[in-house]
Design a protein around this motif. Structure first.
Motif, PDB file in Angstrom:
ATOM      1  N   ASP A  41      35.433  34.237  33.656  1.00 28.34           N
ATOM      2  CA  ASP A  41      35.794  35.625  33.915  1.00 28.34           C
ATOM      3  C   ASP A  41      34.851  36.532  33.128  1.00 28.34           C
ATOM      4  OD1 ASP A  41      36.950  38.035  34.456  1.00 28.34           O
ATOM      5  OD2 ASP A  41      38.781  37.668  33.322  1.00 28.34           O
ATOM      6  N   GLY A  42      33.851  37.069  33.809  1.00 30.13           N
ATOM      7  CA  GLY A  42      32.859  37.899  33.140  1.00 30.13           C
ATOM      8  C   GLY A  42      33.447  39.154  32.531  1.00 30.13           C
ATOM      9  N   LEU A  43      34.516  39.681  33.140  1.00 31.48           N
ATOM     10  CA  LEU A  43      35.142  40.890  32.610  1.00 31.48           C
ATOM     11  C   LEU A  43      35.890  40.623  31.311  1.00 31.48           C
ATOM     12  CD1 LEU A  43      36.546  42.408  35.916  1.00 31.48           C
ATOM     13  CD2 LEU A  43      34.672  43.329  34.538  1.00 31.48           C
ATOM     14  N   ALA A  44      36.209  39.345  31.048  1.00 30.12           N
ATOM     15  CA  ALA A  44      36.866  38.985  29.792  1.00 30.12           C
ATOM     16  C   ALA A  44      35.857  38.580  28.727  1.00 30.12           C
ATOM     17  CB  ALA A  44      37.853  37.840  30.020  1.00 30.12           C
ATOM     18  N   ALA A  45      34.678  38.142  29.145  1.00 30.06           N
ATOM     19  CA  ALA A  45      33.640  37.740  28.185  1.00 30.06           C
ATOM     20  C   ALA A  45      32.827  38.939  27.719  1.00 30.06           C
ATOM     21  CB  ALA A  45      32.727  36.696  28.819  1.00 30.06           C
ATOM     22  N   VAL A  46      32.355  39.739  28.665  1.00 31.74           N
ATOM     23  CA  VAL A  46      31.611  40.968  28.371  1.00 31.74           C
ATOM     24  C   VAL A  46      32.469  42.110  28.908  1.00 31.74           C
ATOM     25  CG1 VAL A  46      29.438  42.215  28.648  1.00 31.74           C
ATOM     26  CG2 VAL A  46      29.437  39.714  28.592  1.00 31.74           C
ATOM     27  N   VAL A  47      33.269  42.693  28.052  1.00 32.62           N
ATOM     28  CA  VAL A  47      34.357  43.587  28.464  1.00 32.62           C
ATOM     29  C   VAL A  47      33.859  45.028  28.567  1.00 32.62           C
ATOM     30  CG1 VAL A  47      36.691  44.369  27.931  1.00 32.62           C
ATOM     31  CG2 VAL A  47      35.974  42.054  27.270  1.00 32.62           C
ATOM     32  N   MET A  94      25.325  30.378  33.107  1.00 38.02           N
ATOM     33  CA  MET A  94      25.723  30.879  34.416  1.00 38.02           C
ATOM     34  C   MET A  94      26.977  30.165  34.906  1.00 38.02           C
ATOM     35  SD  MET A  94      22.345  29.153  36.153  1.00 38.02           S
ATOM     36  CE  MET A  94      22.615  29.499  37.880  1.00 38.02           C
ATOM     37  N   THR A  95      27.663  30.780  35.848  1.00 37.25           N
ATOM     38  CA  THR A  95      28.872  30.231  36.436  1.00 37.25           C
ATOM     39  C   THR A  95      28.875  30.521  37.917  1.00 37.25           C
ATOM     40  OG1 THR A  95      31.269  30.054  36.051  1.00 37.25           O
ATOM     41  CG2 THR A  95      30.322  32.269  36.094  1.00 37.25           C
ATOM     42  N   GLU A  96      29.738  29.832  38.693  1.00 42.18           N
ATOM     43  CA  GLU A  96      29.604  29.897  40.153  1.00 42.18           C
ATOM     44  C   GLU A  96      30.004  31.232  40.768  1.00 42.18           C
ATOM     45  OE1 GLU A  96      33.390  27.176  39.741  1.00 42.18           O
ATOM     46  OE2 GLU A  96      31.612  27.633  38.555  1.00 42.18           O
ATOM     47  N   PHE A  97      30.975  31.919  40.196  1.00 41.73           N
ATOM     48  CA  PHE A  97      31.333  33.269  40.626  1.00 41.73           C
ATOM     49  C   PHE A  97      32.228  33.882  39.560  1.00 41.73           C
ATOM     50  CE2 PHE A  97      33.899  30.395  43.551  1.00 41.73           C
ATOM     51  CZ  PHE A  97      35.051  30.335  42.770  1.00 41.73           C
ATOM     52  N   GLY A  98      32.535  35.161  39.723  1.00 41.91           N
ATOM     53  CA  GLY A  98      33.421  35.824  38.783  1.00 41.91           C
ATOM     54  C   GLY A  98      34.876  35.640  39.173  1.00 41.91           C
ATOM     55  N   ARG A  99      35.736  36.495  38.638  1.00 43.06           N
ATOM     56  CA  ARG A  99      37.158  36.394  38.927  1.00 43.06           C
ATOM     57  C   ARG A  99      37.688  37.759  39.330  1.00 43.06           C
ATOM     58  NH1 ARG A  99      38.309  31.279  37.573  1.00 43.06           N
ATOM     59  NH2 ARG A  99      40.503  31.575  38.115  1.00 43.06           N
ATOM     60  N   THR A 100      38.867  37.772  39.914  1.00 49.56           N
ATOM     61  CA  THR A 100      39.431  39.021  40.402  1.00 49.56           C
ATOM     62  C   THR A 100      39.596  40.032  39.269  1.00 49.56           C
ATOM     63  OG1 THR A 100      41.625  38.023  40.169  1.00 49.56           O
ATOM     64  CG2 THR A 100      40.643  38.040  42.369  1.00 49.56           C
ATOM     65  N   VAL A 101      39.481  41.297  39.624  1.00 46.63           N
ATOM     66  CA  VAL A 101      39.637  42.356  38.636  1.00 46.63           C
ATOM     67  C   VAL A 101      41.102  42.477  38.213  1.00 46.63           C
ATOM     68  CG1 VAL A 101      39.477  44.849  38.300  1.00 46.63           C
ATOM     69  CG2 VAL A 101      37.609  43.622  39.413  1.00 46.63           C
ATOM     70  N   ARG A 102      42.012  42.391  39.159  1.00 43.81           N
ATOM     71  CA  ARG A 102      43.437  42.535  38.857  1.00 43.81           C
ATOM     72  C   ARG A 102      44.029  41.225  38.359  1.00 43.81           C
ATOM     73  NH1 ARG A 102      42.627  45.168  43.796  1.00 43.81           N
ATOM     74  NH2 ARG A 102      42.844  47.444  43.696  1.00 43.81           N
ATOM     75  N   VAL A 103      45.038  41.350  37.517  1.00 47.39           N
ATOM     76  CA  VAL A 103      45.761  40.194  36.991  1.00 47.39           C
ATOM     77  C   VAL A 103      46.747  39.707  38.046  1.00 47.39           C
ATOM     78  CG1 VAL A 103      47.186  39.357  35.081  1.00 47.39           C
ATOM     79  CG2 VAL A 103      45.587  41.235  34.718  1.00 47.39           C
ATOM     80  N   ASN A 104      46.871  38.373  38.199  1.00 44.17           N
ATOM     81  CA  ASN A 104      47.852  37.846  39.148  1.00 44.17           C
ATOM     82  C   ASN A 104      49.221  37.714  38.487  1.00 44.17           C
ATOM     83  OD1 ASN A 104      47.900  35.417  37.658  1.00 44.17           O
ATOM     84  ND2 ASN A 104      46.346  34.456  38.959  1.00 44.17           N
ATOM     85  N   GLY A 105      50.189  37.218  39.245  1.00 42.31           N
ATOM     86  CA  GLY A 105      51.559  37.130  38.753  1.00 42.31           C
ATOM     87  C   GLY A 105      51.769  36.102  37.668  1.00 42.31           C
ATOM     88  N   SER A 106      50.782  35.250  37.418  1.00 36.83           N
ATOM     89  CA  SER A 106      50.884  34.215  36.388  1.00 36.83           C
ATOM     90  C   SER A 106      50.117  34.571  35.118  1.00 36.83           C
ATOM     91  CB  SER A 106      50.368  32.876  36.940  1.00 36.83           C
ATOM     92  OG  SER A 106      51.112  32.471  38.068  1.00 36.83           O
ATOM     93  N   GLY A 107      49.703  35.822  35.023  1.00 38.76           N
ATOM     94  CA  GLY A 107      48.957  36.234  33.835  1.00 38.76           C
ATOM     95  C   GLY A 107      47.535  35.726  33.817  1.00 38.76           C
ATOM     96  N   THR A 158      43.707  35.194  36.480  1.00 40.28           N
ATOM     97  CA  THR A 158      42.870  35.827  37.492  1.00 40.28           C
ATOM     98  C   THR A 158      42.436  34.772  38.495  1.00 40.28           C
ATOM     99  OG1 THR A 158      40.922  35.501  36.076  1.00 40.28           O
ATOM    100  CG2 THR A 158      42.020  37.645  35.966  1.00 40.28           C
ATOM    101  N   ASP A 159      42.160  35.203  39.709  1.00 40.02           N
ATOM    102  CA  ASP A 159      41.806  34.276  40.775  1.00 40.02           C
ATOM    103  C   ASP A 159      40.312  34.347  41.084  1.00 40.02           C
ATOM    104  OD1 ASP A 159      44.498  33.442  41.012  1.00 40.02           O
ATOM    105  OD2 ASP A 159      44.948  35.251  42.171  1.00 40.02           O
ATOM    106  N   HIS A 160      39.884  33.563  42.059  1.00 42.31           N
ATOM    107  CA  HIS A 160      38.454  33.463  42.367  1.00 42.31           C
ATOM    108  C   HIS A 160      37.926  34.796  42.871  1.00 42.31           C
ATOM    109  CE1 HIS A 160      39.333  28.934  43.246  1.00 42.31           C
ATOM    110  NE2 HIS A 160      39.559  29.277  41.979  1.00 42.31           N
TER     111      HIS A 160
END
Length: 395
Positions: free
Chosen positions: A50-56, A298-311, A313-315
Motif C-alpha cells: 500500500d503505497g499510501l501507507a508507506a509514503v503518506v 517495486m510491487t505489482e500494484f497499489g491498493r484502494t484509497v478507501r478502507v474496506n469493512g475489515s480495516g 485495503t483491496d487491490h
C-alpha cells in the motif's frame, strides 16, 4: 499470515504440502553476473504494498476522510510520520529508509504503476516481471542481461525456482539450500484442526505432535521463531555476494506479506520493518560497493484509497516505488501527485497512475548499467515512445 493469496487447504493438501514447507521461505534471491562494477538490485514486494501507507501524502486534505484509522500522526507527534519535505511522510516503521532519504540516498516515486490495468496478483506479477502487458516466457531483467557485454560466469538463482524476471535466453543456474524454513506452529495447528474429525488420522496425528511436545505450544498461539531466511537475512547475504570482487552484479530479491485486506494498521508494520531492516542490511553488507549500487523496490500494484469493512485495503492501481543506493540522487519524492478528491480517483477507487514503472527501470538500465536506449524495445516490448525517468542518478 500467508505472504499473499492462498487456496483453501484440505487435509490431503496440507499433508502433501509439508515437504515444501521445509524449503520455501518468505524471501528468496536470484543473482546474475555482468561485466560491470555497478550493482543493480531489484526488490519485488509480492502481494501489493500500500503505497499510501508507506509514503503518506498527509498534505492532501482528503486523506484523513478516506482512510480513518490508517493514517499515522503528522510529523513531530508521538509515533508520527517521518517528514519528507512538508507534503509526504514516511511510515514510522521505516526509520532506516528515512535516514537514507535525509542523506540523499533514497528517492520515493508516487502514483506509479505498470502499463497494465489488472487487479489479479497472478496476472500483475507476471506482467511486472515480463515488462509487458501480456504473458511472456522471459523477464525484462534477463533480456537486459543479454544486452550487456558477456561475462564468464552464468547467473545464479538461489531458491526453489528462478523468478520470471530472470528467466530467458541468459542461462541461469539454480541452488536450493536445504531446509530454508522450518514448519511453523500455525501450519501444524491447521493440519491438526483439519484432521480432527478423521477417526483414524486425527488421534494418530495429535498423539504424534503431542509426543514431540509441539501441539500444546502451537494451540496456545506460540509465535513462529525468527527465520534466518527472512528478508533482512536474505538481503544481507545477497549484499556480501554482490560486494565480492568476482561476485555477481545483479540481484532479484523477493519478499511476501504485503496483501493487507484486513487489519492493515497492525499487519503492515512487520513487513515494513522487514523491508527497512533489509535495505539497511544491504547497505552495510555492500560496504564501499554501496557507492556503485542502485536498488529498485517495486510491487505489482497499489491498493484502494478507501478502507474496506475489515480495516484493510483491496487491490488497486497506482502505488509507490523506492530507489535507493549510493549512486542515487536522493532526498526527493518524484512523480506527479494526482490528488485524492473523488473526481481524481481512478475508477472512483484507486490512486490514479501518473508515472510508468518501466520508466524507472529504463533509467537505471541506461544510466547506471550503460545499456543503449535502443535496447529498450526488446527489454520492454510495447514501450515505444516511453522515455526513461530523468534525475535518478548522481552526476
Amino acid at each position: 499470515m500467508p505472504p499473499f493469496h492462498q487456496p483453501i487447504l484440505g487435509r490431503r493438501g496440507a499433508l502433501l504440502g509439508l515437504a515444501s514447507a521445509f524449503t520455501i521461505g518468505r524471501a528468496s534471491v536470484a543473482l546474475a553476473d555482468a561485466a560491470t562494477e555497478k550493482r543493480l538490485v531489484v526488490v519485488l514486494l509480492r502481494g501489493a504494498l500500500d503505497g499510501l501507507a508507506a509514503v503518506v501524502p498527509y498534505g492532501d486534505a482528503n486523506l484523513a476522510r478516506l482512510r480513518p484509522g490508517l493514517v499515522p500522526p503528522e510529523p513531530g507527534r508521538e509515533n508520527g510520520l517521518l517528514d519528507m519535505g512538508g507534503f509526504y511522510g514516511l511510515n514510522p516503521a521505516l526509520p532506516n529508509l528515512h535516514k537514507l532519504f535525509t542523506g540523499g540516498e533514497l528517492l520515493a516515486v508516487h502514483a506509479v504503476a505498470g502499463p497494465y490495468r489488472t487487479r489479479s496478483h497472478f496476472d500483475a506479477q507476471d506482467y511486472l516481471e515480463s515488462g509487458a502487458s501480456e504473458r511472456m516466457t522471459s523477464g525484462w531483467l534477463n533480456r537486459a542481461v543479454m544486452a550487456l557485454p558477456p561475462k564468464r560466469a552464468n547467473p545464479l538463482a538461489v531458491g526453489i525456482t528462478v523468478p520470471l524476471m530472470l528467466r530467458g535466453s541468459a542461462a541461469v543456474a539454480t541452488y536450493a539450500p536445504p531446509q530454508t524454513q522450518g514448519v511453523s506452529p500455525e501450519l501444524y495447528a491447521r493440519i491438526a484442526a483439519l484432521s480432527n474429525e478423521d477417526r483414524l488420522l486425527g488421534p494418530a496425528l495429535a498423539e504424534g505432535l503431542r509426543d514431540r511436545g509441539f501441539l500444546a505450544n502451537a494451540m496456545a498461539g506460540e509465535t513462529e521463531p525468527a527465520n534466518r531466511y527472512a528478508l533482512p537475512a536474505i538481503v544481507a547475504a545477497t549484499g556480501k555476494l554482490l560486494a565480492a570482487p568476482g561476485g555477481p552484479r545483479i540481484a532479484v530479491i523477493e519478499g511476501g506479506g504485503w496483501d493487507t485486506h484486513a487489519n492493515q494498521a497492525t499487519r503492515l508494520t512487520n513487513p515494513l520493518h522487514q523491508l527497512d531492516d533489509g535495505i539497511a542490511a544491504l547497505r552495510s553488507a555492500l560496504g564501499p560497493a554501496w557507492a556503485n549500487t542502485a536498488v529498485l523496490v517495486m510491487t505489482e500494484f497499489g491498493r484502494t484509497v478507501r478502507v474496506n469493512g475489515s480495516g484493510g485495503t483491496d487491490h488497486g492501481t497506482a502505488g509507490a516505488a523506492f530507489i535507493a543506493g549510493g549512486a542515487i540522487a536522493g532526498g526527493r519524492v518524484l512523480g506527479t501527485w494526482p490528488g485524492l478528491a473523488n473526481s481524481q480517483l481512478f475508477e472512483n477507487r484507486d490512486l490514479a497512475p501518473t508515472t510508468d514503472l518501466r520508466s524507472l527501470a529504463m533509467a537505471l538500465l541506461i544510466g547506471h548499467l550503460g545499456l543503449p536506449y535502443g535496447a529498450m524495445a526488446a527489454v520492454f516490448p510495447g514501450s515505444a515512445g516511453l522515455q526513461p525517468q530523468g534525475g535518478l542518478l548522481r552526476a
